[in-house]
Every structure is written in C-alpha cells, then in structure tokens.
Design a protein around this motif. Structure first.
Motif, PDB file in Angstrom:
ATOM      1  N   THR A  48       0.867  -1.271  -0.019  1.00 23.54           N
ATOM      2  CA  THR A  48       0.057   0.019   0.019  1.00 23.54           C
ATOM      3  C   THR A  48       0.859   1.458   0.004  1.00 23.54           C
ATOM      4  OG1 THR A  48      -0.049   0.051   2.332  1.00 23.54           O
ATOM      5  CG2 THR A  48      -1.762  -1.239   1.278  1.00 23.54           C
ATOM      6  N   ALA A  49       0.246   2.364  -0.289  1.00 29.83           N
ATOM      7  CA  ALA A  49       0.982   3.619  -0.326  1.00 29.83           C
ATOM      8  C   ALA A  49       1.655   3.962   0.940  1.00 29.83           C
ATOM      9  CB  ALA A  49      -0.008   4.721  -0.806  1.00 29.83           C
ATOM     10  N   GLU A  50       0.813   3.680   1.890  1.00 29.23           N
ATOM     11  CA  GLU A  50       1.339   4.008   3.530  1.00 29.23           C
ATOM     12  C   GLU A  50       2.308   2.904   3.831  1.00 29.23           C
ATOM     13  OE1 GLU A  50      -0.347   3.549   8.014  1.00 29.23           O
ATOM     14  OE2 GLU A  50      -1.827   3.695   6.302  1.00 29.23           O
ATOM     15  N   ALA A  51       2.458   1.899   3.389  1.00 31.56           N
ATOM     16  CA  ALA A  51       3.575   0.966   3.703  1.00 31.56           C
ATOM     17  C   ALA A  51       4.768   1.200   2.849  1.00 31.56           C
ATOM     18  CB  ALA A  51       2.996  -0.643   3.370  1.00 31.56           C
ATOM     19  N   GLU A  54       6.183   4.222   5.020  1.00 33.90           N
ATOM     20  CA  GLU A  54       7.042   3.775   6.181  1.00 33.90           C
ATOM     21  C   GLU A  54       7.968   2.818   6.025  1.00 33.90           C
ATOM     22  OE1 GLU A  54       5.899   4.930   9.062  1.00 33.90           O
ATOM     23  OE2 GLU A  54       4.563   6.382   8.046  1.00 33.90           O
ATOM     24  N   ALA A  55       8.143   2.316   4.719  1.00 28.56           N
ATOM     25  CA  ALA A  55       9.277   1.267   4.489  1.00 28.56           C
ATOM     26  C   ALA A  55      10.779   2.076   5.260  1.00 28.56           C
ATOM     27  CB  ALA A  55       9.406   1.100   3.017  1.00 28.56           C
ATOM     28  N   PRO A  56      11.608   1.288   5.705  1.00 27.99           N
ATOM     29  CA  PRO A  56      12.949   1.571   5.979  1.00 27.99           C
ATOM     30  C   PRO A  56      13.765   1.727   5.025  1.00 27.99           C
ATOM     31  CG  PRO A  56      12.632  -0.865   6.381  1.00 27.99           C
ATOM     32  CD  PRO A  56      11.427  -0.347   5.750  1.00 27.99           C
ATOM     33  N   ALA A  57      14.791   2.666   5.219  1.00 24.76           N
ATOM     34  CA  ALA A  57      15.691   2.861   4.217  1.00 24.76           C
ATOM     35  C   ALA A  57      17.077   2.248   4.813  1.00 24.76           C
ATOM     36  CB  ALA A  57      15.963   4.425   4.186  1.00 24.76           C
ATOM     37  N   PHE A  58      17.954   1.875   3.903  1.00 23.49           N
ATOM     38  CA  PHE A  58      19.291   1.186   4.315  1.00 23.49           C
ATOM     39  C   PHE A  58      20.350   1.870   3.628  1.00 23.49           C
ATOM     40  CE2 PHE A  58      15.867  -2.113   4.420  1.00 23.49           C
ATOM     41  CZ  PHE A  58      16.072  -2.704   5.934  1.00 23.49           C
ATOM     42  N   VAL A  59      21.318   2.339   4.309  1.00 21.86           N
ATOM     43  CA  VAL A  59      22.565   2.870   3.765  1.00 21.86           C
ATOM     44  C   VAL A  59      23.680   2.170   4.018  1.00 21.86           C
ATOM     45  CG1 VAL A  59      21.404   5.321   4.110  1.00 21.86           C
ATOM     46  CG2 VAL A  59      22.807   4.183   5.869  1.00 21.86           C
ATOM     47  N   LEU A  80      22.054   3.933  -1.072  1.00 23.09           N
ATOM     48  CA  LEU A  80      20.923   4.209  -0.461  1.00 23.09           C
ATOM     49  C   LEU A  80      19.703   3.119  -1.013  1.00 23.09           C
ATOM     50  CD1 LEU A  80      19.078   5.758   1.503  1.00 23.09           C
ATOM     51  CD2 LEU A  80      18.714   7.411  -0.352  1.00 23.09           C
ATOM     52  N   ARG A  81      19.123   2.267  -0.017  1.00 28.32           N
ATOM     53  CA  ARG A  81      18.080   1.473  -0.514  1.00 28.32           C
ATOM     54  C   ARG A  81      16.701   1.920   0.182  1.00 28.32           C
ATOM     55  NH1 ARG A  81      18.499  -3.669   0.345  1.00 28.32           N
ATOM     56  NH2 ARG A  81      20.093  -3.298   2.119  1.00 28.32           N
ATOM     57  N   ARG A  82      15.688   1.750  -0.748  1.00 27.62           N
ATOM     58  CA  ARG A  82      14.485   1.975   0.103  1.00 27.62           C
ATOM     59  C   ARG A  82      13.473   1.162  -0.833  1.00 27.62           C
ATOM     60  NH1 ARG A  82      11.326   7.273   2.332  1.00 27.62           N
ATOM     61  NH2 ARG A  82       9.623   5.992   3.466  1.00 27.62           N
ATOM     62  N   GLY A  83      12.742   0.188  -0.472  1.00 29.73           N
ATOM     63  CA  GLY A  83      11.728  -0.613  -1.162  1.00 29.73           C
ATOM     64  C   GLY A  83      12.495  -1.175  -2.372  1.00 29.73           C
TER      65      GLY A  83
END
Length: 95
Positions: A48-51, A54-59, A80-83
């Motif tokens: 979902t758009a909300e998920a 709220e997804a974590p970011a990894f660096v 940098l990774r997110r989703g």
C-alpha cells in the motif's frame, strides 16, 4: 552423571541416524519429469502507499556521518536503498 550423558548421547545419535536416512532418501535421483514450476502474477508484492512511505531505508558506504532526521552524508561506494529503489554513487548527501 555418566549414565545421563550416555542417555543424551544415545538420543542425539539416534536423531542423527534418523535424519541421515531421511536426507539419504531425499538425495536419491528422481526418475521421470518431476515438478514443474511456473511464475505467477499472484506472487507479485503490491504494498500500500502507506507501507511504501513507512518502509525503512538502508544505507552503506565506507564513511557515514550526519544527524538523525537532519542530514546524512555517505562517502565511498555509497548506497541508499528503500523498497525496490537503490541509488549508488561515490558520495551521497541528504539534507
């Protein structure tokens, strides 16, 4: 004390022998066609758009500095990774 060790060891050895016979049976070559796997669109993740928000970011990088929720500097093989998105560079700065 010794009998307790023998009893535990015999249970452990019996479990290993049982596991070996199961693994040995599974390792036998299969005859015939076997199971055929197919891709399925039902397996595609659709968060979902909300998920996604709220997804974590990894660096990752050789040097990471900054302040939480203020700024971030990543230097040396910066990533940098997110989703499903990944950004790679020699240096990243987020303000």
């Amino acid at each position: 004390m010794r009998s307790a060790f023998r009893m535990r060891f015999s249970h452990w050895a019996g479990a290993c022998l049982g596991l070996g016979s199961v693994l040995g049976a599974a390792a036998q070559p299969m005859t015939g066609q076997g199971l055929q796997l197919r891709a399925s669109p039902m397996l595609i993740e659709k968060p979902t758009a909300e998920a996604e928000r709220e997804a974590p970011a990894f660096v990752s990088g050789q040097r990471i500095t900054g302040q939480t929720d203020v700024q971030l500097r990543i230097e040396g093989q910066a990533q940098l990774r997110r989703g499903p998105t990944a950004v790679r560079a020699e240096r990243l700065a987020l303000d």
